[in-house]
Motif scaffolding. Structure first.
Motif, PDB file in Angstrom:
ATOM      1  N   THR A 163      12.046  26.391 -17.027  1.00 51.93           N
ATOM      2  CA  THR A 163      11.517  26.612 -15.671  1.00 51.93           C
ATOM      3  C   THR A 163      12.643  26.912 -14.694  1.00 51.93           C
ATOM      4  OG1 THR A 163       9.672  25.091 -16.081  1.00 51.93           O
ATOM      5  CG2 THR A 163      10.173  25.620 -13.794  1.00 51.93           C
ATOM      6  N   ILE A 164      13.715  26.126 -14.759  1.00 50.12           N
ATOM      7  CA  ILE A 164      14.856  26.326 -13.860  1.00 50.12           C
ATOM      8  C   ILE A 164      15.475  27.704 -14.093  1.00 50.12           C
ATOM      9  CG2 ILE A 164      17.194  25.537 -13.301  1.00 50.12           C
ATOM     10  CD1 ILE A 164      16.220  22.682 -13.881  1.00 50.12           C
ATOM     11  N   ILE A 165      15.617  28.087 -15.368  1.00 50.00           N
ATOM     12  CA  ILE A 165      16.184  29.398 -15.686  1.00 50.00           C
ATOM     13  C   ILE A 165      15.315  30.518 -15.116  1.00 50.00           C
ATOM     14  CG2 ILE A 165      16.698  31.008 -17.568  1.00 50.00           C
ATOM     15  CD1 ILE A 165      17.491  28.558 -19.255  1.00 50.00           C
ATOM     16  N   THR A 176       2.083  18.957  -5.100  1.00 51.92           N
ATOM     17  CA  THR A 176       3.337  19.704  -4.940  1.00 51.92           C
ATOM     18  C   THR A 176       3.078  21.133  -4.466  1.00 51.92           C
ATOM     19  OG1 THR A 176       3.315  20.179  -7.332  1.00 51.92           O
ATOM     20  CG2 THR A 176       4.663  18.328  -6.595  1.00 51.92           C
ATOM     21  N   THR A 177       1.928  21.697  -4.859  1.00 51.35           N
ATOM     22  CA  THR A 177       1.562  23.028  -4.362  1.00 51.35           C
ATOM     23  C   THR A 177       1.337  22.978  -2.853  1.00 51.35           C
ATOM     24  OG1 THR A 177       0.528  23.664  -6.464  1.00 51.35           O
ATOM     25  CG2 THR A 177      -0.133  24.896  -4.511  1.00 51.35           C
ATOM     26  N   PHE A 178       0.660  21.926  -2.385  1.00 55.34           N
ATOM     27  CA  PHE A 178       0.408  21.765  -0.953  1.00 55.34           C
ATOM     28  C   PHE A 178       1.722  21.618  -0.183  1.00 55.34           C
ATOM     29  CE2 PHE A 178      -0.380  19.096   2.789  1.00 55.34           C
ATOM     30  CZ  PHE A 178      -1.313  19.874   3.457  1.00 55.34           C
ATOM     31  N   VAL A 179       2.620  20.772  -0.692  1.00 54.44           N
ATOM     32  CA  VAL A 179       3.912  20.554  -0.023  1.00 54.44           C
ATOM     33  C   VAL A 179       4.712  21.857   0.001  1.00 54.44           C
ATOM     34  CG1 VAL A 179       6.118  19.329  -0.128  1.00 54.44           C
ATOM     35  CG2 VAL A 179       3.997  18.113  -0.617  1.00 54.44           C
ATOM     36  N   GLN A 180       4.698  22.564  -1.112  1.00 53.10           N
ATOM     37  CA  GLN A 180       5.419  23.839  -1.199  1.00 53.10           C
ATOM     38  C   GLN A 180       4.925  24.806  -0.134  1.00 53.10           C
ATOM     39  OE1 GLN A 180       5.105  25.880  -5.015  1.00 53.10           O
ATOM     40  NE2 GLN A 180       5.094  27.834  -3.953  1.00 53.10           N
ATOM     41  N   GLN A 181       3.599  24.888   0.048  1.00 51.33           N
ATOM     42  CA  GLN A 181       3.043  25.817   1.029  1.00 51.33           C
ATOM     43  C   GLN A 181       3.301  25.363   2.460  1.00 51.33           C
ATOM     44  OE1 GLN A 181      -1.067  26.213  -0.694  1.00 51.33           O
ATOM     45  NE2 GLN A 181      -0.537  28.374  -0.615  1.00 51.33           N
ATOM     46  N   MET A 182       3.433  24.070   2.669  1.00 50.83           N
ATOM     47  CA  MET A 182       3.752  23.565   3.997  1.00 50.83           C
ATOM     48  C   MET A 182       5.098  24.110   4.472  1.00 50.83           C
ATOM     49  SD  MET A 182       1.428  21.755   5.468  1.00 50.83           S
ATOM     50  CE  MET A 182       2.400  20.913   6.713  1.00 50.83           C
ATOM     51  N   PHE A 183       6.039  24.227   3.538  1.00 50.23           N
ATOM     52  CA  PHE A 183       7.346  24.769   3.897  1.00 50.23           C
ATOM     53  C   PHE A 183       7.247  26.222   4.347  1.00 50.23           C
ATOM     54  CE2 PHE A 183       9.057  21.110   1.637  1.00 50.23           C
ATOM     55  CZ  PHE A 183      10.215  20.842   2.336  1.00 50.23           C
ATOM     56  N   SER A 219      -5.616  23.163 -13.616  1.00 50.46           N
ATOM     57  CA  SER A 219      -4.786  22.213 -14.363  1.00 50.46           C
ATOM     58  C   SER A 219      -5.627  21.231 -15.165  1.00 50.46           C
ATOM     59  CB  SER A 219      -3.867  21.448 -13.401  1.00 50.46           C
ATOM     60  OG  SER A 219      -2.969  22.325 -12.756  1.00 50.46           O
ATOM     61  N   MET A 220      -6.838  20.989 -14.727  1.00 52.01           N
ATOM     62  CA  MET A 220      -7.731  20.100 -15.458  1.00 52.01           C
ATOM     63  C   MET A 220      -8.119  20.695 -16.809  1.00 52.01           C
ATOM     64  SD  MET A 220     -10.336  18.831 -12.451  1.00 52.01           S
ATOM     65  CE  MET A 220     -11.517  18.229 -13.659  1.00 52.01           C
ATOM     66  N   ASN A 221      -8.109  22.019 -16.908  1.00 49.92           N
ATOM     67  CA  ASN A 221      -8.604  22.691 -18.109  1.00 49.92           C
ATOM     68  C   ASN A 221      -7.507  23.276 -18.991  1.00 49.92           C
ATOM     69  OD1 ASN A 221     -11.645  22.644 -17.517  1.00 49.92           O
ATOM     70  ND2 ASN A 221     -10.833  23.531 -15.640  1.00 49.92           N
ATOM     71  N   PHE A 222      -6.305  23.452 -18.437  1.00 44.62           N
ATOM     72  CA  PHE A 222      -5.221  24.027 -19.215  1.00 44.62           C
ATOM     73  C   PHE A 222      -4.488  22.960 -20.021  1.00 44.62           C
ATOM     74  CE2 PHE A 222      -4.651  27.749 -16.070  1.00 44.62           C
ATOM     75  CZ  PHE A 222      -5.538  28.517 -16.801  1.00 44.62           C
ATOM     76  N   ALA A 223      -3.815  23.407 -21.096  1.00 46.22           N
ATOM     77  CA  ALA A 223      -2.935  22.512 -21.845  1.00 46.22           C
ATOM     78  C   ALA A 223      -1.915  21.908 -20.893  1.00 46.22           C
ATOM     79  CB  ALA A 223      -2.234  23.289 -22.955  1.00 46.22           C
ATOM     80  N   ALA A 224      -1.590  20.629 -21.085  1.00 46.35           N
ATOM     81  CA  ALA A 224      -0.748  19.880 -20.141  1.00 46.35           C
ATOM     82  C   ALA A 224       0.593  20.552 -19.891  1.00 46.35           C
ATOM     83  CB  ALA A 224      -0.533  18.459 -20.662  1.00 46.35           C
ATOM     84  N   ALA A 225       1.098  21.324 -20.851  1.00 45.44           N
ATOM     85  CA  ALA A 225       2.392  21.976 -20.678  1.00 45.44           C
ATOM     86  C   ALA A 225       2.393  22.948 -19.503  1.00 45.44           C
ATOM     87  CB  ALA A 225       2.793  22.701 -21.960  1.00 45.44           C
ATOM     88  N   LEU A 226       1.250  23.582 -19.211  1.00 45.95           N
ATOM     89  CA  LEU A 226       1.188  24.555 -18.117  1.00 45.95           C
ATOM     90  C   LEU A 226       1.285  23.898 -16.741  1.00 45.95           C
ATOM     91  CD1 LEU A 226      -1.327  27.242 -19.383  1.00 45.95           C
ATOM     92  CD2 LEU A 226       1.143  27.399 -19.196  1.00 45.95           C
ATOM     93  N   ILE A 262       4.450  22.095 -12.020  1.00 42.76           N
ATOM     94  CA  ILE A 262       5.037  21.017 -11.221  1.00 42.76           C
ATOM     95  C   ILE A 262       6.551  21.182 -11.118  1.00 42.76           C
ATOM     96  CG2 ILE A 262       5.526  18.528 -11.196  1.00 42.76           C
ATOM     97  CD1 ILE A 262       2.702  18.186 -12.482  1.00 42.76           C
ATOM     98  N   TYR A 263       7.188  21.445 -12.253  1.00 44.04           N
ATOM     99  CA  TYR A 263       8.634  21.688 -12.235  1.00 44.04           C
ATOM    100  C   TYR A 263       8.967  22.832 -11.287  1.00 44.04           C
ATOM    101  CZ  TYR A 263       9.314  18.804 -16.487  1.00 44.04           C
ATOM    102  OH  TYR A 263       9.383  17.780 -17.396  1.00 44.04           O
ATOM    103  N   GLY A 264       8.197  23.918 -11.382  1.00 47.13           N
ATOM    104  CA  GLY A 264       8.438  25.075 -10.532  1.00 47.13           C
ATOM    105  C   GLY A 264       8.219  24.758  -9.062  1.00 47.13           C
ATOM    106  N   ASN A 265       7.184  23.980  -8.763  1.00 47.70           N
ATOM    107  CA  ASN A 265       6.909  23.601  -7.375  1.00 47.70           C
ATOM    108  C   ASN A 265       8.046  22.772  -6.791  1.00 47.70           C
ATOM    109  OD1 ASN A 265       4.455  24.888  -7.305  1.00 47.70           O
ATOM    110  ND2 ASN A 265       3.227  23.057  -7.596  1.00 47.70           N
ATOM    111  N   ILE A 266       8.550  21.812  -7.568  1.00 49.69           N
ATOM    112  CA  ILE A 266       9.645  20.964  -7.091  1.00 49.69           C
ATOM    113  C   ILE A 266      10.887  21.809  -6.830  1.00 49.69           C
ATOM    114  CG2 ILE A 266      11.208  19.081  -7.724  1.00 49.69           C
ATOM    115  CD1 ILE A 266       8.857  17.829  -9.271  1.00 49.69           C
TER     116      ILE A 266
END
Length: 230
Positions: A43-45, A153-160, A184-191, A196-200
């Protein structure tokens, strides 16, 4: 989904999904077999690769804010001629090096990445069956912890980024996090973990670009002391 065979795979799978799957395996091997940490590194890369697009988006949106008075004048001058108003607005953008679509580029780039990541997870037995913390990366998080964190984290990201939005777009502050929660409720947890990593990463990045949400100026202001200088 069937395991990936690079010899028979199509273009997208061979050159996007398979390399991503191999990269996740490689980093997991270096990180004590933890695919959750491997996803973090990848994700960082990815975010560092698209960082120039994000900075271009910021510069374009800031420049568009500075053009708001001129755009308002054009709107009043050609209020009875929508076509002429649009033509003159595009000329204004071109003469000032503003691309109104620049904000879409980071999102467009990430869409094939998300698709490739989904396939890389579901077609890699090591990832699909891996347990990280409380979750199985190949199954939805039935405790809904990841969907909640992804939405928050999506909400916080958009606040910025709220100071860069007009009133109509600000409705996305509430709509988009709900959409992320449902997906996110329906996707495999990895997504959602990747999300979340990307949002942070984006929240930290946005702090240095836009400044903290409480200190941002309203759209159209000429200075933003909390963010990067021009």
């Amino acid at each position: 989904m069937a395991p990936i065979d690079p010899n028979t795979a199509g273009f997208f799978v061979k050159y996007f999904v398979y390399p991503l799957s191999q990269t996740l395996d490689w980093f997991a091997d270096k990180l004590w077999g933890q695919y959750g940490l491997s996803i973090l590194v990848v994700t960082i890369i990815i975010r560092l690769i698209i960082l120039p697009l994000t900075l271009k988006q910021y510069k374009s949106s800031k420049r568009m804010q500075e053009l708001q008075p001129e755009m308002k004048k054009l709107k009043e001058k050609y209020k009875d001629d929508a076509k002429k108003q649009q033509e003159e607005t595009m000329k204004l953008f071109q003469s000032n090096g503003v691309n109104p679509l620049a904000g879409c580029f980071p999102i467009i780039v990430q869409m094939p990445i998300l698709i490739a990541l989904y396939q890389a997870i579901m077609r890699n037995d090591h990832i699909r069956e891996h347990t990280f913390l409380w979750m199985n990366l190949g199954q939805p998080d039935h405790y809904y912890v990841l969907p909640l964190i992804a939405a928050a984290t999506t909400f916080v990201q958009q606040m910025f980024m709220s100071s860069q939005m007009n009133q109509q777009m600000k409705s996305l502050l509430y709509i988009f996090p709900v959409m992320i929660f449902v997906m996110s409720m329906n996707f495999a947890a990895a997504l959602p973990l990747y999300w979340i990593y990307g949002n942070i990463f984006t929240i930290i990045q946005s702090y240095f670009i836009y400044g903290s949400p409480g200190k941002q100026k309203n759209p159209g202001s000429q200075n933003n002391k909390g963010g990067l200088s021009k």
